[in-house]
Design a protein around this motif. Structure first.
Motif, short mmCIF file in Angstrom:
data_model
loop_
_atom_site.label_atom_id
_atom_site.label_comp_id
_atom_site.label_asym_id
_atom_site.label_seq_id
_atom_site.Cartn_x
_atom_site.Cartn_y
_atom_site.Cartn_z
N HIS A 11 0.84 -1.22 0.00
CA HIS A 11 0.00 0.00 0.00
C HIS A 11 0.86 1.25 0.00
CE1 HIS A 11 -3.97 -1.77 0.35
NE2 HIS A 11 -3.55 -2.56 1.33
N GLN A 12 1.90 1.25 0.81
CA GLN A 12 2.78 2.42 0.89
C GLN A 12 3.51 2.63 -0.45
OE1 GLN A 12 5.14 1.38 4.31
NE2 GLN A 12 3.70 2.35 5.73
N ILE A 13 3.96 1.57 -1.06
CA ILE A 13 4.62 1.67 -2.37
C ILE A 13 3.64 2.25 -3.39
CG2 ILE A 13 5.57 0.34 -4.30
CD1 ILE A 13 6.75 -1.59 -2.14
N LEU A 14 2.44 1.70 -3.42
CA LEU A 14 1.44 2.19 -4.37
C LEU A 14 1.07 3.65 -4.11
CD1 LEU A 14 -0.85 -0.94 -4.63
CD2 LEU A 14 0.53 0.04 -6.46
N ASP A 15 0.94 4.02 -2.84
CA ASP A 15 0.62 5.41 -2.52
C ASP A 15 1.66 6.36 -3.09
OD1 ASP A 15 -1.78 5.03 -1.21
OD2 ASP A 15 -0.89 4.98 0.79
N LEU A 16 2.91 6.02 -2.98
CA LEU A 16 3.98 6.87 -3.51
C LEU A 16 3.99 6.86 -5.04
CD1 LEU A 16 6.80 5.96 -0.97
CD2 LEU A 16 5.55 8.12 -1.13
N MET A 17 3.71 5.71 -5.62
CA MET A 17 3.73 5.61 -7.09
C MET A 17 2.52 6.29 -7.71
SD MET A 17 5.28 1.83 -7.75
CE MET A 17 5.37 2.08 -9.52
N ILE A 18 1.38 6.29 -7.02
CA ILE A 18 0.19 6.97 -7.54
C ILE A 18 0.48 8.46 -7.71
CG2 ILE A 18 -2.15 7.74 -6.92
CD1 ILE A 18 -2.52 4.94 -5.62
N ASP A 19 1.15 9.03 -6.74
CA ASP A 19 1.44 10.46 -6.80
C ASP A 19 2.50 10.81 -7.83
OD1 ASP A 19 -0.50 11.08 -4.91
OD2 ASP A 19 0.88 10.73 -3.25
N ASN A 20 3.44 9.89 -8.10
CA ASN A 20 4.46 10.12 -9.11
C ASN A 20 5.03 8.79 -9.57
OD1 ASN A 20 6.56 10.88 -10.76
ND2 ASN A 20 7.64 12.08 -9.21
N THR A 21 4.59 8.33 -10.74
CA THR A 21 5.03 7.02 -11.23
C THR A 21 6.51 7.00 -11.60
OG1 THR A 21 4.38 7.55 -13.50
CG2 THR A 21 2.76 6.40 -12.13
N ARG A 22 7.13 8.15 -11.71
CA ARG A 22 8.54 8.21 -12.07
C ARG A 22 9.47 8.21 -10.86
NH1 ARG A 22 9.60 12.65 -16.49
NH2 ARG A 22 11.57 11.55 -16.45
N THR A 23 8.92 8.08 -9.67
CA THR A 23 9.76 8.06 -8.48
C THR A 23 10.68 6.83 -8.54
OG1 THR A 23 8.00 9.09 -7.18
CG2 THR A 23 9.77 8.01 -5.95
#
Length: 159
Positions: A11-23
């Motif tokens: 969930h935490q990984i997805l939360d960060l990727m939702i906001d910026n997929t290029r992270t």
């Protein structure tokens, strides 16, 4: 496909990727205090089971000169022509979204154009497709909400 149960790290990984997929995975790992390898393995697993199917490029259409948005409801001569018409719509690059719908229209689509003159040309292209009986157009005055992130945050939490 069996349902995959996401844990808190997923969930935490997805939360960060939702906001910026290029992270970068290394940045995600640092923020979550886990290894980059863990992030990589978990993202790969979510890709394999189909939760993640790609990444998205977000562009500013205004800066590209495509400031005019309209929605076009399409009436077909016959319902069975939907697939043929959709294939022709795919050939028009200014048609950015198309849905087969119930209700008033057989197909409902979104177009982007440079201005009203260009939009008229696009609408005429749509009307010229074999099988299209007629169309109705609604001009977007302003795109007020365009945010799928809120839904993704909620949906991923429900997995």
């Amino acid at each position: 496909m069996a349902r995959y149960k996401l844990d808190e790290v997923d969930h935490q990984i997805l939360d960060l990727m939702i906001d910026n997929t290029r992270t970068p995975f290394t940045d995600i790992a640092k923020q979550l205090n886990i290894s980059a390898g863990t992030v990589h393995v978990r993202v790969r697993k979510m890709e394999e089971i189909g939760i993640i199917t790609g990444s998205t490029l977000t562009v500013d259409y205004d800066r590209l000169g495509y400031t005019f948005i309209a929605y076009v409801g399409i009436f077909l001569e016959r319902n069975h022509q939907a697939q043929f018409v959709l294939e022709r719509l795919e050939e028009i690059p200014f048609v950015t979204v198309a849905h087969i719908t119930s209700g008033k229209y057989n197909i409902f689509c979104k177009i982007r154009a440079k201005d009203t003159k260009h939009a008229k040309e696009v609408i005429y292209m749509i009307d010229d497709i074999q099988g299209v009986a007629r169309s109705e157009t609604m001009i977007s005055m302003e795109e007020a909400i365009n945010d799928k992130r809120r839904l993704l945050h909620k949906a991923f939490r429900e997995l």
